[in-house]
Scaffold this active site. Structure first.
Site, PDB file in Angstrom:
ATOM      1  N   CYS A   1     -12.986  21.746 -42.206  1.00 56.60           N
ATOM      2  CA  CYS A   1     -13.595  21.295 -40.952  1.00 56.60           C
ATOM      3  C   CYS A   1     -13.178  22.257 -39.850  1.00 56.60           C
ATOM      4  CB  CYS A   1     -13.118  19.876 -40.642  1.00 56.60           C
ATOM      5  SG  CYS A   1     -13.468  19.334 -38.964  1.00 56.60           S
TER       6      CYS A   1
ATOM      7  N   CYS B   1     -17.650  21.079 -33.568  1.00 58.17           N
ATOM      8  CA  CYS B   1     -18.952  20.387 -33.475  1.00 58.17           C
ATOM      9  C   CYS B   1     -18.874  19.088 -32.670  1.00 58.17           C
ATOM     10  CB  CYS B   1     -19.494  20.060 -34.847  1.00 58.17           C
ATOM     11  SG  CYS B   1     -18.975  21.168 -36.134  1.00 58.17           S
TER      12      CYS B   1
ATOM     13  N   THR C   1     -10.743  14.686 -34.320  1.00 64.30           N
ATOM     14  CA  THR C   1     -10.895  16.005 -34.938  1.00 64.30           C
ATOM     15  C   THR C   1     -10.602  17.107 -33.923  1.00 64.30           C
ATOM     16  OG1 THR C   1     -12.569  15.156 -36.429  1.00 64.30           O
ATOM     17  CG2 THR C   1     -12.593  17.513 -36.054  1.00 64.30           C
TER      18      THR C   1
ATOM     19  N   GLU D   1      -6.687  16.266 -37.509  1.00 67.46           N
ATOM     20  CA  GLU D   1      -7.002  14.972 -36.884  1.00 67.46           C
ATOM     21  C   GLU D   1      -5.736  14.473 -36.193  1.00 67.46           C
ATOM     22  OE1 GLU D   1     -10.174  13.923 -37.327  1.00 67.46           O
ATOM     23  OE2 GLU D   1     -10.620  15.419 -38.877  1.00 67.46           O
TER      24      GLU D   1
ATOM     25  N   HIS E   1     -23.929  13.850 -34.808  1.00 69.16           N
ATOM     26  CA  HIS E   1     -22.837  14.180 -35.729  1.00 69.16           C
ATOM     27  C   HIS E   1     -23.243  13.902 -37.182  1.00 69.16           C
ATOM     28  CE1 HIS E   1     -19.021  16.039 -35.821  1.00 69.16           C
ATOM     29  NE2 HIS E   1     -18.443  15.079 -36.532  1.00 69.16           N
TER      30      HIS E   1
ATOM     31  N   TYR F   1     -23.270  16.837 -40.387  1.00 65.62           N
ATOM     32  CA  TYR F   1     -22.706  16.783 -41.740  1.00 65.62           C
ATOM     33  C   TYR F   1     -23.642  17.395 -42.785  1.00 65.62           C
ATOM     34  CZ  TYR F   1     -18.566  14.040 -40.568  1.00 65.62           C
ATOM     35  OH  TYR F   1     -17.352  13.646 -40.080  1.00 65.62           O
TER      36      TYR F   1
ATOM     37  N   CYS G   1     -22.154  21.224 -42.187  1.00 68.97           N
ATOM     38  CA  CYS G   1     -20.768  21.597 -42.528  1.00 68.97           C
ATOM     39  C   CYS G   1     -20.403  21.241 -43.957  1.00 68.97           C
ATOM     40  CB  CYS G   1     -19.781  20.988 -41.531  1.00 68.97           C
ATOM     41  SG  CYS G   1     -19.414  19.237 -41.771  1.00 68.97           S
TER      42      CYS G   1
ATOM     43  N   GLU H   1     -13.619  12.226 -44.994  1.00 67.98           N
ATOM     44  CA  GLU H   1     -14.358  12.411 -43.748  1.00 67.98           C
ATOM     45  C   GLU H   1     -15.862  12.274 -43.985  1.00 67.98           C
ATOM     46  OE1 GLU H   1     -14.518  16.155 -41.602  1.00 67.98           O
ATOM     47  OE2 GLU H   1     -13.880  15.059 -39.823  1.00 67.98           O
TER      48      GLU H   1
HETATM   49 FE1  SF4 Z   1     -15.715  18.932 -38.766  1.00 65.59          FE
HETATM   50 FE2  SF4 Z   1     -18.105  18.837 -39.912  1.00 65.59          FE
HETATM   51 FE3  SF4 Z   1     -17.534  17.219 -37.836  1.00 65.59          FE
HETATM   52 FE4  SF4 Z   1     -17.865  19.884 -37.530  1.00 65.59          FE
HETATM   53  S1  SF4 Z   1     -19.419  18.393 -38.189  1.00 65.59           S
HETATM   54  S2  SF4 Z   1     -16.267  18.617 -36.620  1.00 65.59           S
HETATM   55  S3  SF4 Z   1     -16.960  20.669 -39.394  1.00 65.59           S
HETATM   56  S4  SF4 Z   1     -16.589  17.211 -39.877  1.00 65.59           S
HETATM   57 FE    FE Z   2     -16.142  14.886 -38.486  1.00 62.89          FE
END
Ligand code: SF4
Ligand code: FE
Length: 491
Positions: free
Chosen positions: A100, A104, A191, A257, A292, A296, A299, A455
């Site tokens: 991660c 983001c 995060t 985190e 968000h 996902y 990422c 996560e």
């Molecule tokens: Fe982390 Fe993925 Fe959230 Fe970006 S989108 S902060 S990489 S979990």
């Molecule tokens: Fe996240």
């Protein structure tokens, strides 16, 4: 200054006075702390790639606020093309860090708060949108990392914020002054909070009038008076404290985190973006969560790419790459991974303009995306573990692989014995096999599993939260009409 280099980013963190506690003690030099540093390296990658001409289209954009070039992580999406590029950028970063990369949450918060403040002002005659634009211009100008913070500790989940036994279970306003507000509470599972210059706080649920003091959104520097962070530990994290890096799996990168505490923090009026307009709390939550959930699809597929590659390599190192069941498992992993990506792209391509002018994803498809992400990485992990074999959890430590302690009758050291019995394909150095097994272990069970499996389940909202949104957006009534029309049923 428009775009910082990765090294400038690290130096900028050193100037902060962020209060960080790890293993019960305050850490002054957290930038170089071996447990923290890999997570900083992941964020640094968002700066490094933005400097690389090869990635300009994905990593940078032109700000609609200033006309300047900004890092895409600080950009307000101006089109569906921007939304698609966002997902592609996240896949790229997942591939480069296998973890991660944290930035983001800020990007998703900017886009949610920008459009929500516009509509709040429209309904209430407030001036939050202007506050927010000025804040974001400052962030873009300095190329800051901002931690979008939503999740409150929540206490008894059966009780509304105002009805909690401990009133601090949700962040709330404890005092209103002429020049600003004072806030108290905490945000959990934050995060990248320690690696951020600023925090952007949002409420975590839709609220009613009795929760007025909890309907609050604001920004504050990470090192503001009264803010401190307690580091979240991850499975196998203390391996990063060992002399060798060969047992870490992913020695260079990681996620982060923490619990972020707001201990009566003063927020000047100019950084307040919602204060009491409880009827807009739900909109902010829904939009941030939607963005968000889209994220996902980027990422996690990037990280999945690396894990699929690791499984394919493990098969090669074991000499089984030609077995048909191995090939089939790699096909299945790829199919699952690309399905998540397809959802991330789809909810972006189907996005639309908000009243404020930035673009929002298609919420139904973003929730479908995230629902798949709560499941598929677990299956990809299962298949990776299947291909890797039991060695990923039974292999001796790197200290054994380098030990000169004699154990054998003919003077063989522990090191000799490990290298002899843990060899696979003779053309592959045993140390490579060792590193690869540790990498897969790390992705499936170690520090990286925080970002890849758990996560995937709970980040951006637990599975049930998406099912509620799918129920709301799924238009079952409309589908019933379609069925009636197709079956020639008259009302
Ligand atoms: Fe982390 Fe993925 Fe959230 Fe970006 S989108 S902060 S990489 S979990
Ligand atoms: Fe996240």
């Amino acid at each position: 200054m428009a775009l910082m280099t990765g090294d400038e980013y690290i130096e900028s963190l050193r100037k902060l006075k962020t209060r960080v506690y790890i293993f019960g003690e305050q850490v002054e030099n957290w930038v170089d702390h071996p447990i923290v540093r890999p997570s900083i390296n992941s964020v640094k990658m968002t700066y490094d790639l933005a400097q690389d001409p090869k990635y300009q289209d994905l990593m940078t954009a032109t700000s609609n606020l200033t006309g300047e070039k900004v890092n895409r992580f600080n950009h307000l999406h101006q089109s569906t093309d921007d939304l698609v590029r966002k997902v592609k950028m996240q896949r790229l970063l997942g591939q480069k860090t296998a973890s991660c990369f944290q930035r983001c949450v800020g990007m998703d918060a900017f886009n949610a708060v920008y459009s929500t403040t516009y509509e709040t002002d429209e309904a209430h005659g407030t001036h939050y949108h202007e506050n927010f634009i000025n804040f974001l211009k400052m962030v873009q100008k300095n190329d800051y990392v901002v931690d979008g913070a939503m999740t409150d500790p929540k206490g008894d989940r059966n009780l509304a914020p105002h009805a909690q036994k401990d009133p601090d279970m949700y962040v709330h306003v404890v005092e209103r002054r002429d020049d600003g507000i004072v806030v108290r509470g905490a945000k959990a599972h934050q995060t990248g909070s320690i690696n951020s210059h600023w925090h952007l706080i949002m409420p975590t649920i839709a609220m009613k009038e009795a929760d007025k003091d909890y309907a609050v959104s604001f920004a504050c520097p990470s090192d503001a008076d009264g803010v401190y962070m307690i580091y979240g530990r991850q499975s196998c994290d203390t391996r990063k404290l060992e002399d060798t890096k060969n047992d870490c799996g992913n020695p260079k990168f990681g996620g982060q985190e923490a619990l972020v505490v707001f201990d009566d923090v003063f927020i000047p009026n100019e950084y307040v973006f919602l204060d009491g307009e409880y009827d807009f709390s739900g909109m902010m939550v829904e939009r941030f969560a939607g963005y968000h959930r889209q994220s996902y699809g980027g990422c996690k597929t990037g990280v999945g790419d690396v894990l699929i590659g690791a499984a394919a390599l493990a098969a090669e190192y074991n000499g089984v790459q030609k077995a048909s069941h191995i090939k089939d498992k790699l096909i299945e992993m790829t199919h699952l991974n690309e399905t998540m990506y397809a959802c991330g792209i789809a909810c972006s391509a189907e996005g639309h303009k908000t009243k404020a002018g930035n673009y929002l994803i298609d919420l139904l498809l973003a929730n479908v995306c995230k629902q798949n992400v709560t499941r598929f990485p677990y299956e990809i992990v299962r298949l990776a573990e299947d291909i890797a074999g039991g060695l990923m959890v039974t292999m001796p430590s790197d200290k054994d692989f380098t030990s000169d302690t004699v154990a054998g009758k003919n003077g063989e050291t522990i090191c000799d014995i490990c290298h002899k019995y843990f060899a696979g394909d003779a053309s592959v150095p045993t140390v490579d096999r060792q590193k690869l097994m540790r990498f897969i272990e790390n992705m499936c069970l170690g520090t990286a599993a925080v970002g890849y499996t758990v996560e995937s389940l709970h980040g951006a909202g637990s599975p049930q939260a998406q099912r509620i949104m799918i129920a709301r957006q799924g238009n079952i009534e409309g589908k019933k009409e379609l069925a009636k029309a197709a079956a020639d049923i008259e009302d």
